[in-house]
Design a protein around this motif. Sequence first.
Motif, PDB file in Angstrom:
ATOM      1  N   GLN A 156     -29.618 -53.248-117.097  1.00  0.00           N
ATOM      2  CA  GLN A 156     -29.870 -53.180-115.696  1.00  0.00           C
ATOM      3  C   GLN A 156     -28.674 -53.770-114.875  1.00  0.00           C
ATOM      4  O   GLN A 156     -28.035 -54.800-115.153  1.00  0.00           O
ATOM      5  CB  GLN A 156     -30.922 -54.298-115.358  1.00  0.00           C
ATOM      6  CG  GLN A 156     -32.282 -54.102-115.890  1.00  0.00           C
ATOM      7  CD  GLN A 156     -32.972 -52.950-115.218  1.00  0.00           C
ATOM      8  OE1 GLN A 156     -32.842 -52.954-114.091  1.00  0.00           O
ATOM      9  NE2 GLN A 156     -34.002 -52.469-115.798  1.00  0.00           N
ATOM     10  N   PRO A 157     -28.289 -52.711-114.183  1.00  0.00           N
ATOM     11  CA  PRO A 157     -27.049 -53.173-113.266  1.00  0.00           C
ATOM     12  C   PRO A 157     -27.385 -54.390-112.113  1.00  0.00           C
ATOM     13  O   PRO A 157     -28.479 -54.312-111.632  1.00  0.00           O
ATOM     14  CB  PRO A 157     -26.542 -51.971-112.769  1.00  0.00           C
ATOM     15  CG  PRO A 157     -27.588 -50.893-112.712  1.00  0.00           C
ATOM     16  CD  PRO A 157     -28.680 -51.584-113.778  1.00  0.00           C
ATOM     17  N   ASP A 158     -26.409 -55.040-111.916  1.00  0.00           N
ATOM     18  CA  ASP A 158     -26.690 -55.901-110.668  1.00  0.00           C
ATOM     19  C   ASP A 158     -25.619 -55.371-109.797  1.00  0.00           C
ATOM     20  O   ASP A 158     -24.554 -55.962-109.678  1.00  0.00           O
ATOM     21  CB  ASP A 158     -26.519 -57.299-111.255  1.00  0.00           C
ATOM     22  CG  ASP A 158     -26.838 -58.388-109.907  1.00  0.00           C
ATOM     23  OD1 ASP A 158     -26.695 -57.735-108.852  1.00  0.00           O
ATOM     24  OD2 ASP A 158     -27.308 -59.534-110.132  1.00  0.00           O
ATOM     25  N   PRO A 159     -25.982 -54.562-108.665  1.00  0.00           N
ATOM     26  CA  PRO A 159     -25.186 -54.199-107.767  1.00  0.00           C
ATOM     27  C   PRO A 159     -24.173 -55.356-106.971  1.00  0.00           C
ATOM     28  O   PRO A 159     -23.252 -54.886-106.646  1.00  0.00           O
ATOM     29  CB  PRO A 159     -25.948 -53.313-106.717  1.00  0.00           C
ATOM     30  CG  PRO A 159     -27.440 -53.267-107.112  1.00  0.00           C
ATOM     31  CD  PRO A 159     -27.522 -54.041-108.604  1.00  0.00           C
ATOM     32  N   LEU A 160     -24.902 -56.272-106.781  1.00  0.00           N
ATOM     33  CA  LEU A 160     -24.309 -57.444-106.016  1.00  0.00           C
ATOM     34  C   LEU A 160     -23.206 -58.054-106.800  1.00  0.00           C
ATOM     35  O   LEU A 160     -22.153 -58.293-106.170  1.00  0.00           O
ATOM     36  CB  LEU A 160     -25.252 -58.489-105.612  1.00  0.00           C
ATOM     37  CG  LEU A 160     -25.029 -59.255-104.588  1.00  0.00           C
ATOM     38  CD1 LEU A 160     -25.090 -58.378-103.204  1.00  0.00           C
ATOM     39  CD2 LEU A 160     -26.198 -60.365-104.319  1.00  0.00           C
ATOM     40  N   ASP A 179     -21.504 -56.452-108.855  1.00  0.00           N
ATOM     41  CA  ASP A 179     -20.587 -55.288-109.130  1.00  0.00           C
ATOM     42  C   ASP A 179     -19.351 -55.328-107.746  1.00  0.00           C
ATOM     43  O   ASP A 179     -18.237 -55.005-107.672  1.00  0.00           O
ATOM     44  CB  ASP A 179     -21.038 -53.735-109.196  1.00  0.00           C
ATOM     45  CG  ASP A 179     -21.441 -53.656-110.517  1.00  0.00           C
ATOM     46  OD1 ASP A 179     -21.277 -54.552-111.270  1.00  0.00           O
ATOM     47  OD2 ASP A 179     -22.624 -52.810-110.811  1.00  0.00           O
ATOM     48  N   ARG A 180     -20.357 -55.518-106.453  1.00  0.00           N
ATOM     49  CA  ARG A 180     -19.610 -55.536-105.240  1.00  0.00           C
ATOM     50  C   ARG A 180     -18.921 -56.756-105.238  1.00  0.00           C
ATOM     51  O   ARG A 180     -17.921 -56.710-104.608  1.00  0.00           O
ATOM     52  CB  ARG A 180     -20.816 -55.520-104.164  1.00  0.00           C
ATOM     53  CG  ARG A 180     -21.166 -54.193-103.811  1.00  0.00           C
ATOM     54  CD  ARG A 180     -22.396 -54.268-102.862  1.00  0.00           C
ATOM     55  NE  ARG A 180     -22.268 -55.138-101.762  1.00  0.00           N
ATOM     56  CZ  ARG A 180     -22.976 -55.676-101.094  1.00  0.00           C
ATOM     57  NH1 ARG A 180     -24.364 -55.201-101.546  1.00  0.00           N
ATOM     58  NH2 ARG A 180     -23.128 -56.646-100.055  1.00  0.00           N
ATOM     59  N   ASP A 238     -16.007 -57.809-102.426  1.00  0.00           N
ATOM     60  CA  ASP A 238     -16.821 -57.549-101.298  1.00  0.00           C
ATOM     61  C   ASP A 238     -17.064 -59.264-100.986  1.00  0.00           C
ATOM     62  O   ASP A 238     -17.773 -59.936-101.634  1.00  0.00           O
ATOM     63  CB  ASP A 238     -18.040 -56.941-101.459  1.00  0.00           C
ATOM     64  CG  ASP A 238     -19.234 -56.853-100.245  1.00  0.00           C
ATOM     65  OD1 ASP A 238     -19.086 -57.972 -99.648  1.00  0.00           O
ATOM     66  OD2 ASP A 238     -19.874 -55.756-100.240  1.00  0.00           O
ATOM     67  N   ALA A 296     -21.032 -59.998-100.571  1.00  0.00           N
ATOM     68  CA  ALA A 296     -21.557 -60.017-102.022  1.00  0.00           C
ATOM     69  C   ALA A 296     -21.486 -61.406-102.645  1.00  0.00           C
ATOM     70  O   ALA A 296     -22.092 -62.179-103.140  1.00  0.00           O
ATOM     71  CB  ALA A 296     -21.314 -59.118-102.688  1.00  0.00           C
TER      72      ALA A 296
END
Length: 345
Positions: free
Chosen positions: A20-24, A26-27, A32, A35
């Motif tokens: 499960q990726p966690d986009p936050l 990664d950002r 970012d 984020a």
Amino acid sequence: MTPPAASRPPQAEGRPDDAQPDPLVDRMLAGDRRALGRLITRVENREPGVPDLMRRIHARTGRAYTVGITGPPGAGKSTLVDRLTAAIRKTGATVGVVAVDPTSPFTGGAVLGDRIRMQAHTLDAGVFIRSMATRGSLGGLARATAETQKLLDAAGFDWVLVETVGVGQTELDVVKLADTTVVVLVPESGDGIQTMKAGLLEAADILVVNKADREGASRLLTELKYMVHLHREGQQASRDLDWEVPILSAEAVHDVGVAELLESIGRHRAALESSGVLERRRQTRRTRELRALIVTELRQEVDRALADGGALERVLTDVEAGRIDPHTAIRTIAKRLRLGPAATD
Ligand code: GDP
């Protein structure tokens, strides 16, 4: 419910599923700032995903150098941190700041504080400032601060400054996060003796007498030099680093003494690095964190088990009524929770 083993992807023991990726995250890792801010909020609110978050960022931590700045309210810590941030930025390095105030319950004041602090650095992408105030337990605050430090580290900040009001157990816990601890004192509050009492002298790698423009500054400097000298004599055998605590004077509000402070921090850092003590202290910090986690998690598990109204409740009432002794009770509890030698009885 747990799915049948066959349908689960293979994974190393104790290593949760990474699919499960966690986009936050990664950002945040890509720089970012929003984020990053949202992830710090997760940590502050103790959201359930925090252990997973910490696991994800782990490999990206360990680069930042952490400086703790502590002292009584009004000593000029925020002003000093602000000036120190500017001085570090001149070297090209980036700075993340966590300002912790365990004395103020969360009222939104921290957010206002952030805005005021941010003004000087608003347009600077190399600076990130976050205030934290007490929400719930003080222990929780220390943990949230430690996790925020890791987030700033993972986000790539070269320096993390942790500013906290002294002095109490929580503040000392926060101090333990730092590679270099700066204790800020001021003439007017007669801080010398207080410092001694609070064990802050032991925690200090650098002492700063701020508000040197005020009366009594030179007396405090002399007093501290004497105390540090005495303390050093007493600690000769147990010290792991040959470091004489410098006692600096500063006028943060006039930007006086800030370059000297940064220079002292640099010397302390070099001494820690060249002696290998930095790595040893970080190792100690990691195991200390694990031990603290073990205690927290186990306590939660025991509390849950005792509260669920099951068989363990009878153990509690038996202890309460004096029918059994607590040592017998703990063996029953440990057995039930499959903990320790009693579990194999
Ligand atoms: P903190 O509570 O320790 O973070 O202290 P602040 O940084 O908020 O400073 C408290 C007050 O002391 C502010 O009004 C500052 O402007 C003032 N202050 C900070 N440094 C100095 C200094 O060197 N001399 C004098 N006279 N005032 C200072």
